[in-house]
Motif scaffolding. Structure first.
Motif, short mmCIF file in Angstrom:
data_model
loop_
_atom_site.label_atom_id
_atom_site.label_comp_id
_atom_site.label_asym_id
_atom_site.label_seq_id
_atom_site.Cartn_x
_atom_site.Cartn_y
_atom_site.Cartn_z
N ARG A 1 -3.13 1.34 -4.24
CA ARG A 1 -4.01 2.15 -3.40
C ARG A 1 -5.27 1.38 -3.01
NH1 ARG A 1 -5.29 7.98 -5.73
NH2 ARG A 1 -3.04 8.08 -5.32
N HIS B 1 0.85 -1.19 0.00
CA HIS B 1 0.00 0.00 0.00
C HIS B 1 0.88 1.24 0.00
CE1 HIS B 1 -2.90 3.05 1.27
NE2 HIS B 1 -3.82 2.24 0.77
N GLU B 2 0.49 2.23 -0.79
CA GLU B 2 1.34 3.40 -1.00
C GLU B 2 1.68 4.14 0.29
OE1 GLU B 2 -0.87 5.63 -3.83
OE2 GLU B 2 -2.37 6.34 -2.37
#
Length: 479
Positions: free
Chosen positions: A394, A292-293
């Motif tokens: 995302r 996840h970013e």
């Protein structure tokens, strides 16, 4: 044998010489020749098949409880030889000696587990609607041919020999040519455990002779392969000619999804430990990291720190925590793939080259690559080496879709603190095995295997023995 050296096992006798040229086994750490090994030719294959044919009815008639005693005796013989087996394994494939005994332990567990399976080989009786009774009885499928790879030379053999013996099948093994001493020691443990002559045989030798002749043999009714998808397709085509049953653990390209609520430090530590284990030469190693970013920076920092903390060195040095690639060809492939990935736009955060301190051996530094595009070949093909490509996401559904984007479906992993997301990962990741917050997915008591281009059938668990059995149905009516 008075001195343990590579040897074939044919009809209960160890054979150190044949008419075939001997194979040189190279130490991956030094590039020196460790030893030479005898190779089986057509005559040895024919002899092994004859012994297996003679042994089959005798071994099939042994009660499951008695077969279980032999399996447990093999396990105890392996325990006695554990340091010797671990040393041979470490020398032949380059795995650090401090880590090698662990493989012997999990191989021993296979023999103990399948001893229990042999004792539980029951049929069933079904009341017939037409009167009388229906009886379904398991019977051994016949002679088994087992083909194994070099990366886990003890456990892969155990996963095939143990269920075959438990089911009542003779097994002819063709292990990797890189690991003849390791497989000889497994054969010794089988003999010491009381396996009758011809029930377990070990044929080192070139695949174009040994494998080809075993595949052609009508009396071989079942094959088990651990190897590449390419080889699996070839053997499946050959198996069709004689309608052999097949179970196969083939190539993988394992994804890892790191969710935004994961314990990122623990995830990075686990990912690095399992990615670089055995220099990345593990079929279920994490190969593609989707992070996840919001966690990407911290995760990559943890991976880089763990990679830099590894100690590259000789497999016999207790301080070594990562050894070389086993084969020069594999080192060269990993090196080329790394260069290509960087050219595709990835950033190399650490590693990416042969270590300057090692002038010999097939070493390559543990490598962490960030911002790897999905179009890069490394995201589509298994590196089978110490390369860790990282991409970000995302949306979880998007990450799962990208994780499922290859035809390989052996294993998959996910990290999250949410039970809802854990369930979504288990359901959504397309693989034969899924680990959530863990990489520990290989257990003697649980099924191991993939789907799609990663294979068929299972090893381990109560399901595995079914691949070595036929079920005979008889309808009994009163006279």
């Amino acid at each position: 044998m008075s001195e343990t050296v590579p040897a074939l096992l044919i009809g209960g006798e160890f054979r150190r010489e044949t008419s075939q040229p001997r194979a040189e086994i190279v130490n991956p750490c030094t590039e020196d020749v460790l030893w030479t090994a005898p190779a089986a030719g057509a005559a040895e294959v024919a002899e092994a098949l004859a012994h297996a044919r003679a042994a089959f009815p005798r071994w099939a008639a042994v009660h499951g409880w008695e077969r279980a005693k032999v399996l447990r005796a093999i396990a105890r013989a392996m325990e006695r030889r554990k340091p010797e087996i671990a040393r041979a394994l470490s020398l032949e494939i380059g795995r650090p000696i401090a880590q090698s005994e662990g493989e012997v332990v999990i191989a021993i567990e296979q023999f103990d587990w399948f001893a229990g399976e042999a004792e539980r080989l029951f049929g069933e009786t079904i009341p017939s609607r037409q009167g009388g009774r229906l009886q379904a009885v398991p019977e051994p499928v016949g002679i088994v041919a087992a083909f194994t790879a070099w990366n886990f030379p003890v456990n892969l053999l155990a996963r095939k020999i143990a269920p075959a013996l438990a089911a009542g099948c003779p097994v002819i093994c063709r292990p990797s040519e890189q690991t003849p001493l390791t497989s000889t020691l497994i054969a010794l443990a089988c003999v010491e455990g009381g396996v009758p002559s011809g029930v377990v045989q070990m044929l080192h030798g070139p695949a174009d002779i040994v494998t080809s002749l075993l595949m052609q043999a009508e009396e071989v009714r079942k094959i088990s392969l651990t190897g590449s998808t390419r080889v699996g397709k070839l053997l499946l085509a050959q198996a069709a000619q004689t309608v052999k049953r097949a179970s196969m653990e083939l190539g993988g390209h394992t994804p890892v999804v790191i969710c935004e609520d994961a314990d990122v430090d623990a995830a990075a530590a686990q990912c690095a430990a399992f990615k670089f284990r055995n220099a990345g030469q593990v079929c279920i190693a994490p190969n593609r990291f989707y992070v996840h970013e919001d966690l990407a920076s911290r995760f990559t920092d943890g991976m880089v720190a763990a990679a830099r903390a590894l100690v590259l060195g000789d497999s016999q040095d207790p301080a070594t925590t990562m050894g070389p690639l086993t084969l020069a060809s594999q080192r060269d492939r990993v090196e080329a793939l790394c260069v290509e990935t960087i050219a595709d736009g990835a950033r190399c955060l650490t590693g990416g080259r042969r270590p300057a301190s090692r002038n010999t051996g097939f070493f390559f530094e543990p490598t962490v690559l960030a911002d790897v595009p999905d179009t890069a070949r490394i995201m589509r093909e298994e590196p089978f080496g110490p390369l860790a490509p990282i991409a970000t996401f995302r949306d979880l559904d998007d990450a799962i879709g990208r994780a499922n984007s290859t035809p390989y479906a052996l294993a998959a992993y996910g990290f999250t603190s949410s039970q809802t997301k854990a369930d979504a990962l288990s359901r959504g990741l397309h693989a034969g095995m899924v680990g959530v917050n863990t990489f520990m997915i290989a257990h003697a008591e649980a099924p191991f295997g993939g789907v799609d281009h990663s294979g068929m059938g299972r090893e381990g668990g109560r399901q595995a023995i079914n691949d070595y059995l036929n079920v005979k149905m008889t309808h009994f009516m009163a006279a």
